[in-house]
Write an enzyme that holds these catalytic residues in place. Sequence first.
Site, PDB file in Angstrom:
ATOM      1  N   PHE A   1       0.929  -1.177   0.049  1.00 62.41           N
ATOM      2  CA  PHE A   1       0.450   0.095  -0.734  1.00 62.41           C
ATOM      3  C   PHE A   1       0.836   1.255  -0.040  1.00 62.41           C
ATOM      4  CE2 PHE A   1      -4.511   1.313   0.244  1.00 62.41           C
ATOM      5  CZ  PHE A   1      -5.150   0.196   0.487  1.00 62.41           C
TER       6      PHE A   1
ATOM      7  N   GLN B   1      -7.256  15.039   2.658  1.00 65.30           N
ATOM      8  CA  GLN B   1      -6.615  14.812   1.882  1.00 65.30           C
ATOM      9  C   GLN B   1      -7.601  14.221   0.167  1.00 65.30           C
ATOM     10  OE1 GLN B   1      -6.389   9.777   2.376  1.00 65.30           O
ATOM     11  NE2 GLN B   1      -3.955  10.938   2.343  1.00 65.30           N
TER      12      GLN B   1
ATOM     13  N   HIS C   1      -7.250  12.075  -2.741  1.00 58.87           N
ATOM     14  CA  HIS C   1      -7.509  10.324  -3.616  1.00 58.87           C
ATOM     15  C   HIS C   1      -7.021  10.612  -4.845  1.00 58.87           C
ATOM     16  CE1 HIS C   1      -6.811   5.707  -3.945  1.00 58.87           C
ATOM     17  NE2 HIS C   1      -7.083   5.636  -2.757  1.00 58.87           N
TER      18      HIS C   1
ATOM     19  N   LEU D   1     -14.383   5.922  -5.513  1.00 58.47           N
ATOM     20  CA  LEU D   1     -13.122   5.304  -5.126  1.00 58.47           C
ATOM     21  C   LEU D   1     -12.412   4.251  -5.996  1.00 58.47           C
ATOM     22  CD1 LEU D   1     -11.226   6.097  -3.071  1.00 58.47           C
ATOM     23  CD2 LEU D   1     -11.549   4.650  -1.693  1.00 58.47           C
TER      24      LEU D   1
ATOM     25  N   GLU E   1      -6.532   2.167  -3.249  1.00 60.63           N
ATOM     26  CA  GLU E   1      -4.754   2.333  -3.855  1.00 60.63           C
ATOM     27  C   GLU E   1      -4.173   0.479  -3.876  1.00 60.63           C
ATOM     28  OE1 GLU E   1      -2.971   5.633  -1.261  1.00 60.63           O
ATOM     29  OE2 GLU E   1      -1.260   3.604  -0.155  1.00 60.63           O
TER      30      GLU E   1
ATOM     31  N   ARG F   1      -0.463   9.566  -0.794  1.00 62.11           N
ATOM     32  CA  ARG F   1      -1.730   9.661  -1.745  1.00 62.11           C
ATOM     33  C   ARG F   1      -1.422  11.584  -2.017  1.00 62.11           C
ATOM     34  NH1 ARG F   1      -6.233   7.081   1.726  1.00 62.11           N
ATOM     35  NH2 ARG F   1      -6.129   4.760   0.629  1.00 62.11           N
TER      36      ARG F   1
ATOM     37  N   HIS G   1     -11.292  13.428  -0.471  1.00 63.95           N
ATOM     38  CA  HIS G   1     -11.901  12.140   0.343  1.00 63.95           C
ATOM     39  C   HIS G   1     -11.715  11.776   2.252  1.00 63.95           C
ATOM     40  CE1 HIS G   1     -11.140   7.618   0.827  1.00 63.95           C
ATOM     41  NE2 HIS G   1      -9.881   7.122   1.331  1.00 63.95           N
TER      42      HIS G   1
ATOM     43  N   ARG H   1      -2.276  11.620   5.663  1.00 59.00           N
ATOM     44  CA  ARG H   1      -2.664  10.323   5.888  1.00 59.00           C
ATOM     45  C   ARG H   1      -2.265   8.832   5.089  1.00 59.00           C
ATOM     46  NH1 ARG H   1      -6.350   6.238   5.618  1.00 59.00           N
ATOM     47  NH2 ARG H   1      -8.347   7.224   4.439  1.00 59.00           N
TER      48      ARG H   1
END
Lengths: 578, 240
Positions: A120, A240, A242, A252, A255, A286, A352, A393
């Site tokens: 990730f 954030q 994404h 979404l 990832e 991200r 996100h 994050r």
Amino acid sequence: MARPLIRHQYDAVIVGAGGAGLMAALEASKGCRVAVVSKLYPTRSHTGAAQGGIGAALSNVEGDKWEWHMFDTVKGGDYLPDQDAVELMCREAVEVVYDLEHMGLPFNRTPDGKIDQRRFGGHTKEFGKAPVRRSCYAADRTGHMILQTLYQQCIKQQVAFFDEFHLLDVLVEGGRCGGIVALCIATGELHLFQAKAVLLATGGFGRMFKVTSNAHTLTGDGCAILFRRGVPLEDMEFFQFHPTGIYKLGILITEGARGEGGVLRNGKGERFMERYAPTLMDLAPRDMISRAVYKEISEGRGINGQDYVHLDLTHLDPQVVEHKLPDITDFVRTYLGLNPIKEPIPVQPTAHYAMGGIPTNLHAQVLDEAGQPIPGLYAAGECACVSVHGANRLGTNSLVDIVVFGRKGGRHIAEHAKQMDLPSLPAQPEARAQEELNRLGSNLGGESAARIRAELQQVMMDHVSVYRLEAGLKEALAAITTLRSRYRKVEVSDRSLRFNTELEEALELGYLLDLAWVTTVAALARTESRGAHSREDFPARDDAQWLKHSLATLRENAVALSSKPVAITRFQPQERKY
Amino acid sequence: MQVRIRIKRFNPERDPAPYWREYAVAAEPSDRVLDVLHTVKWQQDGSLAFRRSCAHGVCGSDAMLINGRNHLACKVLVKELSQPITVEPMRGFAVEKDLIVDMTQFFEKYRAVKPYLIAEEPAPEKERLQSPEDRERYDDTTKCILCGACTTGCPSFWANSKFLGPAAIVQAHRFLFDSRDQGQADRAGVLNDASGVWRCRTIFNCTNACPRGISVTKAIGEVKQWLVRRRRSKSSKTPS
């Protein structure tokens, strides 16, 4: 119209039934009487939309250490996370993942029957040397499995649920919290929940942006209500985006798709992340990838010159796509009519996750402006800022955050609620909520909540998203001020009591407007670029001035900004390269 | 394009009976029915009531009857439907307002099958082991989002509202076929009951309705077979 008031007494009330709320409820109910109040049926909560996994250094498929997880989280957050909180989270992540498995969570398995793990973004071994397989997952529906499993356990433990109750007020009187007021959506009645402890787990507020992965119901209710009651909000400038939302829809694409080998390509077919993050490339954090996508687009290298790029999975084994990424495959087929095994997916950054929120300590207790816990008041999950995510994050860490700090809050409540008396409440604790409903329900100003919301979402997208600039932020602030005054004239045409979803949406718009205001004020003040907050006019990180958290407090109808230090224990700030 | 949508309206505070109302709205062929409902609500009639949250088929809020079939409004596109698009609440539950039905009974039945892992032995320090094959055995039924599309599309449920219904059986299946679970005896009673799995007549409406693509009828069949096997093995153990 005077609505009937129904009174309840509990030791603890949890508001919100996503992962953080349910985890807190499970723990708290081991020691005291708990009610969960949620505006949705619990299984509708947005934890269920989390896809790729939950990070924990289990070392099931390759060597890993919680210290590496901690380093990645601190670096990923651009050195703004509080390292004591991050250490606690990364240590306990291992235990909570085993806990979830014991509760029945159906993780994917390795050939020898252990929990399987995948790569990730931003998760590495040996302090940044190479990607590591740390994300424990259940196909691309890990959040769904967490939500279902925790709800199942709450049923087993006979936790009391008040489903479809909309939070209207948190009663913070004389420096302590004594309960909440909520609207029963089905009947229109007001309910007063008197309690020794209240834990807010009301989630994020991505709906202030036009393109978002967030559910319609993510409107920051808990954050906005506490802000109105004088509780500060922390680090609100950090939101954030994404990098891989489905073009225009914002839905979404995990990832995990890149964790399984997917790559991003621009209009020339180039794997452009090679230029921005030579080591981690498509698995960089991200914030960096979202900026890279914006750069490619602004320099004319979007697909056919348009404002999107491609996420390419066509070189992957079709079995991997079908079995490890079945839901996103289904989304792409349903909404775009494309087959991701054969065709690249059009994507653009999507709003996100709110890194900021209600300031809390390691026990999930809410902190006032002086940093002191407010007795009886707790927050966990996306609405809280403990702060483990800092300025950005990492993927998988929201699921870690909700279970670790939901559990911490629940435990603290279980230990302390019994010894406390029920706090006293003012004579008419529902008065404020009643007044707000009356005002909204009887307005004849002719303004449309839907129109104001659409304008807000557009202005936030234009000026307060991935890249920010002083002039744009000022323009946004002026627009928000106008929208806030227009909001006072919002007219709700539905005058009925039952399921008045128009009234609910008007309330939610009020929360979004307040939080957009705070976000913009905080973004304008922070004259540096750090993590997800990227100022084109101040492109460098400025540790001398800005290695600190911001606190925004409502004072005399203005946002007053102050700051608090960052807890730095193990890792000194360094330049952030991947 | 212009879309015509007929919505069954009912506000029990105001209306003596449900009635149909048609709206014309601008929409793209790729829009979801949920987008069209939002356009009606946000531009024409704010009082229109429906549940929704995630808007991409994972939260299960917006199951409703669309052109005579159960769908999630966020997972069916305008271009897939003939016009006028007709939208009604799911069948078999009391209508609360417009497209919102009372889900109380639905969740009572869900609870009746004990939808949680029942394991006797204390958990190990780390994870319980489970082979990928054992994990695959119940994978399909873990996908359920409790939207109600299967149960409210089931003729056996329409005929007898006491029937447990496909959704609750799917939940039972998810645990019965999990190698870690030991709750077989706890669940057999409610499944084998007069209102249990045997009311299923294998009509396949549930499978057709499921927005998650779960083979619901197959899962129910497996639960039936499990009950039969269980009865046989019990009777063979009984001394004659």
